[in-house]
Design an enzyme around this catalytic site. Structure first.
Site, PDB file in Angstrom:
ATOM      1  NE  ARG A 193      -3.792  -2.264   0.364  1.00 30.65           N
ATOM      2  CZ  ARG A 193      -3.518  -3.459  -0.207  1.00 30.65           C
ATOM      3  NH1 ARG A 193      -2.483  -3.595  -1.020  1.00 30.65           N
ATOM      4  NH2 ARG A 193      -4.289  -4.495   0.004  1.00 30.65           N
ATOM      5  CB  SER A 215      -8.972  -2.343   4.847  1.00 30.53           C
ATOM      6  OG  SER A 215      -9.460  -3.564   4.398  1.00 30.53           O
ATOM      7  CD  GLU A 256      -5.547  -0.184   2.813  1.00 27.80           C
ATOM      8  OE1 GLU A 256      -5.319  -1.115   3.610  1.00 27.80           O
ATOM      9  OE2 GLU A 256      -6.142  -0.350   1.734  1.00 27.80           O
TER      10      GLU A 256
HETATM   11  C1  LIG Z   1     -15.924  -0.920  -0.486  1.00 27.28           C
HETATM   12  C2  LIG Z   1     -14.457  -0.670  -0.637  1.00 27.28           C
HETATM   13  C3  LIG Z   1     -13.592  -1.745  -0.779  1.00 27.28           C
HETATM   14  C4  LIG Z   1     -12.214  -1.521  -0.944  1.00 27.28           C
HETATM   15  N1  LIG Z   1     -11.374  -2.592  -1.084  1.00 27.28           N
HETATM   16  C5  LIG Z   1     -10.049  -2.392  -1.275  1.00 27.28           C
HETATM   17  C6  LIG Z   1      -9.158  -3.506  -1.458  1.00 27.28           C
HETATM   18  O1  LIG Z   1      -9.557  -4.663  -1.477  1.00 27.28           O
HETATM   19  N2  LIG Z   1      -7.843  -3.238  -1.646  1.00 27.28           N
HETATM   20  C7  LIG Z   1      -7.361  -1.959  -1.675  1.00 27.28           C
HETATM   21  O2  LIG Z   1      -6.147  -1.781  -1.859  1.00 27.28           O
HETATM   22  N3  LIG Z   1      -8.175  -0.895  -1.486  1.00 27.28           N
HETATM   23  C8  LIG Z   1      -9.504  -1.080  -1.301  1.00 27.28           C
HETATM   24  N4  LIG Z   1     -10.335  -0.004  -1.104  1.00 27.28           N
HETATM   25  C9  LIG Z   1      -9.772   1.353  -1.041  1.00 27.28           C
HETATM   26  C10 LIG Z   1      -9.815   2.109  -2.400  1.00 27.28           C
HETATM   27  O3  LIG Z   1     -10.805   1.584  -3.236  1.00 27.28           O
HETATM   28  C11 LIG Z   1      -8.485   2.046  -3.123  1.00 27.28           C
HETATM   29  O4  LIG Z   1      -7.482   2.596  -2.321  1.00 27.28           O
HETATM   30  C12 LIG Z   1      -8.551   2.805  -4.467  1.00 27.28           C
HETATM   31  O5  LIG Z   1      -7.466   2.383  -5.237  1.00 27.28           O
HETATM   32  C13 LIG Z   1      -8.568   4.325  -4.320  1.00 27.28           C
HETATM   33  O6  LIG Z   1      -8.782   4.890  -5.620  1.00 27.28           O
HETATM   34  P1  LIG Z   1      -9.602   6.239  -5.821  1.00 27.28           P
HETATM   35  O7  LIG Z   1      -9.612   6.528  -7.276  1.00 27.28           O
HETATM   36  O8  LIG Z   1     -10.929   6.122  -5.173  1.00 27.28           O
HETATM   37  O9  LIG Z   1      -8.684   7.276  -5.074  1.00 27.28           O
HETATM   38  P2  LIG Z   1      -9.115   8.437  -4.028  1.00 27.28           P
HETATM   39  O10 LIG Z   1      -9.726   7.796  -2.827  1.00 27.28           O
HETATM   40  O11 LIG Z   1      -9.876   9.503  -4.704  1.00 27.28           O
HETATM   41  O12 LIG Z   1      -7.694   9.004  -3.657  1.00 27.28           O
HETATM   42  C14 LIG Z   1      -6.794   8.237  -2.868  1.00 27.28           C
HETATM   43  C15 LIG Z   1      -5.456   8.963  -2.846  1.00 27.28           C
HETATM   44  O13 LIG Z   1      -4.901   8.926  -4.166  1.00 27.28           O
HETATM   45  C16 LIG Z   1      -4.510  10.226  -4.586  1.00 27.28           C
HETATM   46  N5  LIG Z   1      -4.703  10.261  -6.037  1.00 27.28           N
HETATM   47  C17 LIG Z   1      -5.784   9.846  -6.732  1.00 27.28           C
HETATM   48  N6  LIG Z   1      -5.583  10.023  -8.059  1.00 27.28           N
HETATM   49  C18 LIG Z   1      -4.355  10.559  -8.202  1.00 27.28           C
HETATM   50  C19 LIG Z   1      -3.563  10.969  -9.339  1.00 27.28           C
HETATM   51  N7  LIG Z   1      -4.008  10.856 -10.591  1.00 27.28           N
HETATM   52  N8  LIG Z   1      -2.323  11.479  -9.104  1.00 27.28           N
HETATM   53  C20 LIG Z   1      -1.850  11.588  -7.836  1.00 27.28           C
HETATM   54  N9  LIG Z   1      -2.540  11.228  -6.734  1.00 27.28           N
HETATM   55  C21 LIG Z   1      -3.770  10.711  -6.919  1.00 27.28           C
HETATM   56  C22 LIG Z   1      -5.433  11.185  -3.824  1.00 27.28           C
HETATM   57  O14 LIG Z   1      -4.823  12.440  -3.652  1.00 27.28           O
HETATM   58  C23 LIG Z   1      -5.598  10.452  -2.485  1.00 27.28           C
HETATM   59  O15 LIG Z   1      -4.547  10.788  -1.595  1.00 27.28           O
HETATM   60  C24 LIG Z   1     -11.709  -0.202  -0.941  1.00 27.28           C
HETATM   61  C25 LIG Z   1     -12.596   0.885  -0.787  1.00 27.28           C
HETATM   62  C26 LIG Z   1     -13.952   0.651  -0.632  1.00 27.28           C
HETATM   63  C27 LIG Z   1     -14.879   1.816  -0.489  1.00 27.28           C
END
Ligand SMILES: Cc1cc2nc3c(=O)[nH]c(=O)nc-3n(C[C@H](O)[C@H](O)[C@H](O)COP(=O)(O)OP(=O)(O)OC[C@H]3O[C@@H](n4cnc5c(N)ncnc54)[C@H](O)[C@@H]3O)c2cc1C
Length: 327
Positions: A178, A233, A323
């Site tokens: 992560r 998580s 996380e």
């Molecule tokens: C129901 C649920 C289940 C999940 N299961 C998992 C799992 O199994 N495994 C896992 O690893 N995660 C899981 N997650 C967490 C999440 O889905 C992941 O971390 C996902 O990859 C975040 O992507 P996002 O586009 O939503 O980013 P955001 O939440 O919008 O942003 C996360 C971070 O990334 C940065 N960011 C986003 N885009 C960019 C970019 N283009 N350039 C620079 N920085 C950027 C943002 O500034 C922020 O700090 C889960 C979440 C939920 C709600």
């Protein structure tokens, strides 16, 4: 470039899966380098700072809102490349038709669907993880023993201070559990923006890939019921190599998975399940799942996280690390 719509006083709660937060002073959605540069220049002219988000599935917005321009990378294109040279400015020598190039704002789920439909293996275990490919690369998202870094070949980045744009190799992304250079930053002040990602995949069998993907989605939906207000998580699992001998002796070793002590197990041992602070509660079936009942605030989340971290530290001598990202 289409004219970008910069909106004012936008509610943050609808922009994150956790469903909380005040308002963003300014908000804009971008898909490309040009749009991002436009947004940053707009912020500079207005003399406001900016922050970057994407799918909103791993962030906690502050109750007081954000006094800045919130730039959301969302949408864009994906190509199953036939001409990598034109895409990467002749800096990639190798090319196969097992390569997918996606803009940062493309949904991870769409990339996985595309890969499966093309009989490409390597992403299917990530099925059901919400958010974008950019967000996934930022936090090296993973599940069931795999993480996105395994498939990443190159990432196109932008240095926001100079607008320098370049491709970096997987090794330069410094992926860990992560973790990545995007999360840690090149330096304290320079954090690269992810523009595009090149994924290199293996040839697979479509039927098997589809089956695996569906199985994982069904499994995940048991834990994360559709519409549940949560950020996935909450705490990272704990790497055994980071734990002292004294702490390790307190852990049931049969619970260790892939060299990690599940945060959920530690939390359950300190009675986390069902605990509540205001509108935020811990699921009664999983200690590492924080849920918003609709009335939850970021202050509730921080308080509950603080209490649980202390309980785990007191009982096991282990410091849990979030996380999720506090904005
Ligand atoms: C129901 C649920 C289940 C999940 N299961 C998992 C799992 O199994 N495994 C896992 O690893 N995660 C899981 N997650 C967490 C999440 O889905 C992941 O971390 C996902 O990859 C975040 O992507 P996002 O586009 O939503 O980013 P955001 O939440 O919008 O942003 C996360 C971070 O990334 C940065 N960011 C986003 N885009 C960019 C970019 N283009 N350039 C620079 N920085 C950027 C943002 O500034 C922020 O700090 C889960 C979440 C939920 C709600």
């Amino acid at each position: 470039m289409n004219k970008l719509e910069i909106r004012e006083h936008v509610s943050l709660s609808s922009l994150s899966t956790f469903g909380m937060g005040g308002r963003a002073q300014f908000f804009v959605e971008v898909r490309t380098f040009e749009e991002f540069v436009f947004a940053v220049e707009w912020a500079r002219k207005k003399n406001v700072s900016y922050r970057v988000m994407a799918g909103g599935s791993n962030i906690i917005f502050p109750d007081e809102g954000l006094d800045c321009l919130l730039i959301r990378f969302f949408g864009g294109n994906m190509v199953v490349s036939t001409n990598t040279e034109s895409v990467t400015n002749k800096r990639i020598s190798e090319f196969t038709d097992r390569t997918i190039i996606a803009d940062a704002g493309v949904l991870l789920g769409d990339v996985i669907k595309k890969a499966v439909s093309l009989e490409l293996r390597g992403l299917e275990t990530l099925s059901g993880i919400p958010g974008t490919i950019g967000g996934a690369v930022y936090g090296n998202a993973g599940a069931y023993g795999h993480s996105i870094s395994k498939a990443v070949e190159k990432v196109e980045i932008l240095i926001p201070q100079t607008f320098e744009r370049k491709w970096i190799l997987k090794a330069q992304c410094k992926f860990g559990y992560r973790e990545s250079v995007f999360k840690r930053g090149f330096t304290q002040t320079i954090s690269p923006i992810i523009l595009r990602v090149i994924l290199k995949l293996e040839k697979g069998n479509q039927e098997e890939l589809e089956k695996k993907s569906q199985e994982i989605i069904s499994l995940r939906e048991k834990k994360y019921k559709p519409g549940l207000k949560c950020p996935g998580s909450f705490f990272k699992n704990v790497l055994v190599k980071d734990v002292s001998k004294k702490s390790f002796a307190l852990v049931d070793s049969s619970k260790i998975i892939d060299g990690k002590i599940p945060a959920g197990w530690l939390l359950e041992r300190v009675g986390a399940k069902g605990m509540r602070e205001g509108g935020i509660y811990i699921a009664d079936f999983h200690g590492n799942l924080f849920v918003n009942d609709g009335q939850g605030t970021a202050a509730n989340v921080k308080m509950l996280a603080r209490i649980l971290k202390k309980k785990v530290l007191d009982r096991f001598g282990i410091e849990l690390e979030e996380e999720v990202r506090y904005f």
